[in-house]
Design a protein around this motif. Sequence first.
Motif, PDB file in Angstrom:
ATOM      1  N   LYS A   1       0.786  -1.240   0.000  1.00 41.98           N
ATOM      2  CA  LYS A   1       0.000   0.000   0.000  1.00 41.98           C
ATOM      3  C   LYS A   1       0.816   1.286   0.000  1.00 41.98           C
ATOM      4  CE  LYS A   1      -3.676   0.230  -0.369  1.00 41.98           C
ATOM      5  NZ  LYS A   1      -4.606   0.077  -1.508  1.00 41.98           N
ATOM      6  N   TRP A   2       2.087   1.215   0.366  1.00 43.96           N
ATOM      7  CA  TRP A   2       2.877   2.447   0.454  1.00 43.96           C
ATOM      8  C   TRP A   2       4.053   2.383  -0.507  1.00 43.96           C
ATOM      9  CZ3 TRP A   2       1.340   6.493   3.528  1.00 43.96           C
ATOM     10  CH2 TRP A   2       0.379   6.215   4.513  1.00 43.96           C
ATOM     11  N   ASP A   3       4.446   3.540  -1.075  1.00 43.63           N
ATOM     12  CA  ASP A   3       5.641   3.588  -1.915  1.00 43.63           C
ATOM     13  C   ASP A   3       6.865   3.326  -1.050  1.00 43.63           C
ATOM     14  OD1 ASP A   3       4.058   4.186  -3.994  1.00 43.63           O
ATOM     15  OD2 ASP A   3       4.406   6.368  -3.922  1.00 43.63           O
TER      16      ASP A   3
ATOM     17  N   SER B   1      -0.592   5.827  11.260  1.00 46.53           N
ATOM     18  CA  SER B   1      -0.749   5.252   9.929  1.00 46.53           C
ATOM     19  C   SER B   1      -1.960   4.327   9.863  1.00 46.53           C
ATOM     20  CB  SER B   1       0.543   4.515   9.571  1.00 46.53           C
ATOM     21  OG  SER B   1       0.326   3.258   9.039  1.00 46.53           O
ATOM     22  N   LEU B   2      -2.637   4.404   8.727  1.00 44.16           N
ATOM     23  CA  LEU B   2      -3.735   3.481   8.410  1.00 44.16           C
ATOM     24  C   LEU B   2      -3.391   2.868   7.061  1.00 44.16           C
ATOM     25  CD1 LEU B   2      -6.697   2.420   8.875  1.00 44.16           C
ATOM     26  CD2 LEU B   2      -7.459   4.404   7.552  1.00 44.16           C
ATOM     27  N   SER B   3      -3.418   1.552   6.980  1.00 39.73           N
ATOM     28  CA  SER B   3      -3.143   0.861   5.714  1.00 39.73           C
ATOM     29  C   SER B   3      -4.208  -0.199   5.534  1.00 39.73           C
ATOM     30  CB  SER B   3      -1.770   0.162   5.740  1.00 39.73           C
ATOM     31  OG  SER B   3      -0.780   1.037   6.202  1.00 39.73           O
ATOM     32  N   SER B   4      -4.668  -0.381   4.292  1.00 44.39           N
ATOM     33  CA  SER B   4      -5.752  -1.339   4.106  1.00 44.39           C
ATOM     34  C   SER B   4      -5.825  -1.845   2.686  1.00 44.39           C
ATOM     35  CB  SER B   4      -7.079  -0.665   4.450  1.00 44.39           C
ATOM     36  OG  SER B   4      -8.163  -1.364   3.885  1.00 44.39           O
ATOM     37  N   VAL B   5      -6.193  -3.139   2.565  1.00 44.96           N
ATOM     38  CA  VAL B   5      -6.574  -3.682   1.257  1.00 44.96           C
ATOM     39  C   VAL B   5      -8.031  -4.137   1.296  1.00 44.96           C
ATOM     40  CG1 VAL B   5      -4.270  -4.400   0.522  1.00 44.96           C
ATOM     41  CG2 VAL B   5      -5.648  -5.958   1.929  1.00 44.96           C
TER      42      VAL B   5
ATOM     43  N   PRO C   1     -10.490  13.162  -2.977  1.00 47.58           N
ATOM     44  CA  PRO C   1     -11.042  11.824  -2.702  1.00 47.58           C
ATOM     45  C   PRO C   1     -10.630  11.241  -1.349  1.00 47.58           C
ATOM     46  CG  PRO C   1      -9.429  11.743  -4.493  1.00 47.58           C
ATOM     47  CD  PRO C   1      -9.694  13.189  -4.215  1.00 47.58           C
ATOM     48  N   GLN C   2      -9.381  11.517  -0.933  1.00 47.86           N
ATOM     49  CA  GLN C   2      -8.966  10.913   0.344  1.00 47.86           C
ATOM     50  C   GLN C   2      -9.557  11.683   1.528  1.00 47.86           C
ATOM     51  OE1 GLN C   2      -5.050   9.424   0.276  1.00 47.86           O
ATOM     52  NE2 GLN C   2      -5.220   8.399   2.240  1.00 47.86           N
ATOM     53  N   LEU C   3      -9.697  13.006   1.387  1.00 49.24           N
ATOM     54  CA  LEU C   3     -10.357  13.775   2.456  1.00 49.24           C
ATOM     55  C   LEU C   3     -11.827  13.371   2.545  1.00 49.24           C
ATOM     56  CD1 LEU C   3      -8.814  17.359   2.107  1.00 49.24           C
ATOM     57  CD2 LEU C   3      -8.004  15.385   3.429  1.00 49.24           C
ATOM     58  N   ARG C   4     -12.412  13.061   1.375  1.00 48.50           N
ATOM     59  CA  ARG C   4     -13.811  12.579   1.354  1.00 48.50           C
ATOM     60  C   ARG C   4     -13.903  11.234   2.073  1.00 48.50           C
ATOM     61  NH1 ARG C   4     -14.461  13.767  -3.944  1.00 48.50           N
ATOM     62  NH2 ARG C   4     -14.307  11.631  -4.658  1.00 48.50           N
ATOM     63  N   TYR C   5     -12.932  10.378   1.809  1.00 52.18           N
ATOM     64  CA  TYR C   5     -12.882   9.058   2.474  1.00 52.18           C
ATOM     65  C   TYR C   5     -12.860   9.236   3.997  1.00 52.18           C
ATOM     66  CZ  TYR C   5     -10.689   4.718   4.112  1.00 52.18           C
ATOM     67  OH  TYR C   5     -10.410   3.572   4.806  1.00 52.18           O
ATOM     68  N   TYR C   6     -11.973  10.108   4.472  1.00 51.05           N
ATOM     69  CA  TYR C   6     -11.870  10.303   5.927  1.00 51.05           C
ATOM     70  C   TYR C   6     -13.114  10.987   6.495  1.00 51.05           C
ATOM     71  CZ  TYR C   6      -7.173   8.539   6.421  1.00 51.05           C
ATOM     72  OH  TYR C   6      -6.087   7.704   6.467  1.00 51.05           O
ATOM     73  N   HIS C   7     -13.676  11.917   5.729  1.00 52.72           N
ATOM     74  CA  HIS C   7     -14.908  12.572   6.182  1.00 52.72           C
ATOM     75  C   HIS C   7     -15.976  11.507   6.461  1.00 52.72           C
ATOM     76  CE1 HIS C   7     -17.789  16.009   6.207  1.00 52.72           C
ATOM     77  NE2 HIS C   7     -18.638  15.063   5.853  1.00 52.72           N
TER      78      HIS C   7
HETATM   79  C1  COA Z   1      -6.483   5.004   2.489  1.00 52.36           C
HETATM   80  C2  COA Z   1      -6.732   3.499   2.703  1.00 52.36           C
HETATM   81  C3  COA Z   1      -6.358   3.119   4.133  1.00 52.36           C
HETATM   82  C4  COA Z   1      -8.211   3.232   2.464  1.00 52.36           C
HETATM   83  O1  COA Z   1      -8.413   1.829   2.491  1.00 52.36           O
HETATM   84  P1  COA Z   1      -9.873   1.126   2.349  1.00 52.36           P
HETATM   85  O2  COA Z   1     -10.724   1.474   3.538  1.00 52.36           O
HETATM   86  O3  COA Z   1      -9.610  -0.327   2.121  1.00 52.36           O
HETATM   87  O4  COA Z   1     -10.556   1.831   1.110  1.00 52.36           O
HETATM   88  P2  COA Z   1     -10.156   1.897  -0.450  1.00 52.36           P
HETATM   89  O5  COA Z   1      -8.665   1.909  -0.659  1.00 52.36           O
HETATM   90  O6  COA Z   1     -10.947   0.843  -1.170  1.00 52.36           O
HETATM   91  O7  COA Z   1     -10.720   3.335  -0.824  1.00 52.36           O
HETATM   92  C5  COA Z   1     -12.089   3.645  -0.672  1.00 52.36           C
HETATM   93  C6  COA Z   1     -12.402   4.928  -1.405  1.00 52.36           C
HETATM   94  O8  COA Z   1     -11.726   6.025  -0.749  1.00 52.36           O
HETATM   95  C7  COA Z   1     -11.174   6.935  -1.722  1.00 52.36           C
HETATM   96  N1  COA Z   1      -9.718   7.044  -1.504  1.00 52.36           N
HETATM   97  C8  COA Z   1      -9.086   6.733  -0.381  1.00 52.36           C
HETATM   98  N2  COA Z   1      -7.783   6.996  -0.508  1.00 52.36           N
HETATM   99  C9  COA Z   1      -7.586   7.479  -1.731  1.00 52.36           C
HETATM  100  C10 COA Z   1      -6.457   7.942  -2.462  1.00 52.36           C
HETATM  101  N3  COA Z   1      -5.235   7.976  -1.946  1.00 52.36           N
HETATM  102  N4  COA Z   1      -6.620   8.367  -3.723  1.00 52.36           N
HETATM  103  C11 COA Z   1      -7.825   8.364  -4.288  1.00 52.36           C
HETATM  104  N5  COA Z   1      -8.924   7.924  -3.661  1.00 52.36           N
HETATM  105  C12 COA Z   1      -8.810   7.514  -2.389  1.00 52.36           C
HETATM  106  C13 COA Z   1     -11.542   6.400  -3.057  1.00 52.36           C
HETATM  107  O9  COA Z   1     -12.673   7.173  -3.441  1.00 52.36           O
HETATM  108  C14 COA Z   1     -11.940   4.966  -2.848  1.00 52.36           C
HETATM  109  O10 COA Z   1     -13.002   4.696  -3.692  1.00 52.36           O
HETATM  110  P3  COA Z   1     -12.889   3.593  -4.852  1.00 52.36           P
HETATM  111  O11 COA Z   1     -13.347   2.344  -4.185  1.00 52.36           O
HETATM  112  O12 COA Z   1     -13.805   4.117  -5.876  1.00 52.36           O
HETATM  113  O13 COA Z   1     -11.455   3.521  -5.298  1.00 52.36           O
HETATM  114  C15 COA Z   1      -5.915   2.626   1.700  1.00 52.36           C
HETATM  115  O14 COA Z   1      -6.232   2.998   0.385  1.00 52.36           O
HETATM  116  C16 COA Z   1      -4.422   2.694   1.903  1.00 52.36           C
HETATM  117  O15 COA Z   1      -3.857   1.893   2.633  1.00 52.36           O
HETATM  118  N6  COA Z   1      -3.772   3.650   1.198  1.00 52.36           N
HETATM  119  C17 COA Z   1      -2.340   3.831   1.247  1.00 52.36           C
HETATM  120  C18 COA Z   1      -1.898   4.419   2.517  1.00 52.36           C
HETATM  121  C19 COA Z   1      -2.616   5.697   2.913  1.00 52.36           C
HETATM  122  O16 COA Z   1      -2.765   6.659   2.159  1.00 52.36           O
HETATM  123  N7  COA Z   1      -3.044   5.700   4.183  1.00 52.36           N
HETATM  124  C20 COA Z   1      -3.674   6.816   4.819  1.00 52.36           C
HETATM  125  C21 COA Z   1      -2.652   7.827   5.213  1.00 52.36           C
HETATM  126  S1  COA Z   1      -3.210   8.820   6.536  1.00 52.36           S
END
Ligand code: COA
Length: 226
Positions: free
Chosen positions: A22-24, A97-101, A161-167
């Motif tokens: 999940k991370w570079d 950190s949050l990481s997920s697949v 998109p990621q701020l939307r995810y966290y929101h």
């Molecule tokens: C962010 C993360 C934890 C979310 O994991 P998850 O709950 O399994 O959710 P998903 O990865 O399926 O993402 C869900 C939605 O959130 C959005 N999203 C979340 N992170 C995103 C990103 N970096 N870029 C674009 N969209 C993102 C997308 O809209 C995605 O929708 P999709 O299913 O249409 O792609 C995971 O993507 C991850 O491990 N990313 C890498 C590490 C990271 O950025 N961690 C957070 C740092 S604080």
Amino acid sequence: MSVVRFLRSNDVDALIALEQEKWDGDQAAGRAELAARIQAYPKLSIGAFDPSTGAALASLFMKPISGAELASAATWADCARVGTPAAASGGSLFGISLSSVDGDAVTAIFEFFWPYALKHGWRDIYLGSPMPGLRAWKRANPDVPAEVYMRERRHGLPRDPQLRYYHRKGFKDVISCKPGYFPHAPSLDHGAVLRGRIPLSTAAPLWRLVPLPWLGQLRRLLFRLV
Ligand SMILES: CC(C)(COP(=O)(O)OP(=O)(O)OC[C@H]1O[C@@H](n2cnc3c(N)ncnc32)[C@H](O)[C@@H]1OP(=O)(O)O)[C@@H](O)C(=O)NCCC(=O)NCCS
């Protein structure tokens, strides 16, 4: 369905595989860093695992943080450093950190943690999020500050998109925009510091008196209130 539990030092192999997926390269935590987080904050390091393969599906690492530490931190590394004194955090955590697949595994981790958070008196969680849409937005808006993008909304939700995810996960307070926060090219190295309030945590003195198993029973309800 995943199995969710606090992490142990022998989980590091499974966690490394998740980090690398999940991370570079320069962002993934190494073995020593993961082990140090688990050792320092065993009740704030949580993982979700595939019960049939043992693979890590999601991990969340947190630490206590004080208002002063948050205010003075210029970078993610300043906040995430393991071993800084945990005293007087005032009930605030920092999400290292949050990481997920697996999105369901992330939900399961938050559900798992909520009763412990209430019992312990944790009130809110801060984190520094990437803003992966910033680079493209800046190309179209070169003279507008990144903070404008961070606060921009569409249909009532953050534009990024990621701020939307966290929101959607309850991190609704957008606190500050930090340039040079961490290496993340699509975010132009900017971080958005967000805060999620732990639902019902304002009743902290009451929750301390409630047995943990009862809080566990309430967790699905609590999580829906986020
Ligand atoms: C962010 C993360 C934890 C979310 O994991 P998850 O709950 O399994 O959710 P998903 O990865 O399926 O993402 C869900 C939605 O959130 C959005 N999203 C979340 N992170 C995103 C990103 N970096 N870029 C674009 N969209 C993102 C997308 O809209 C995605 O929708 P999709 O299913 O249409 O792609 C995971 O993507 C991850 O491990 N990313 C890498 C590490 C990271 O950025 N961690 C957070 C740092 S604080």
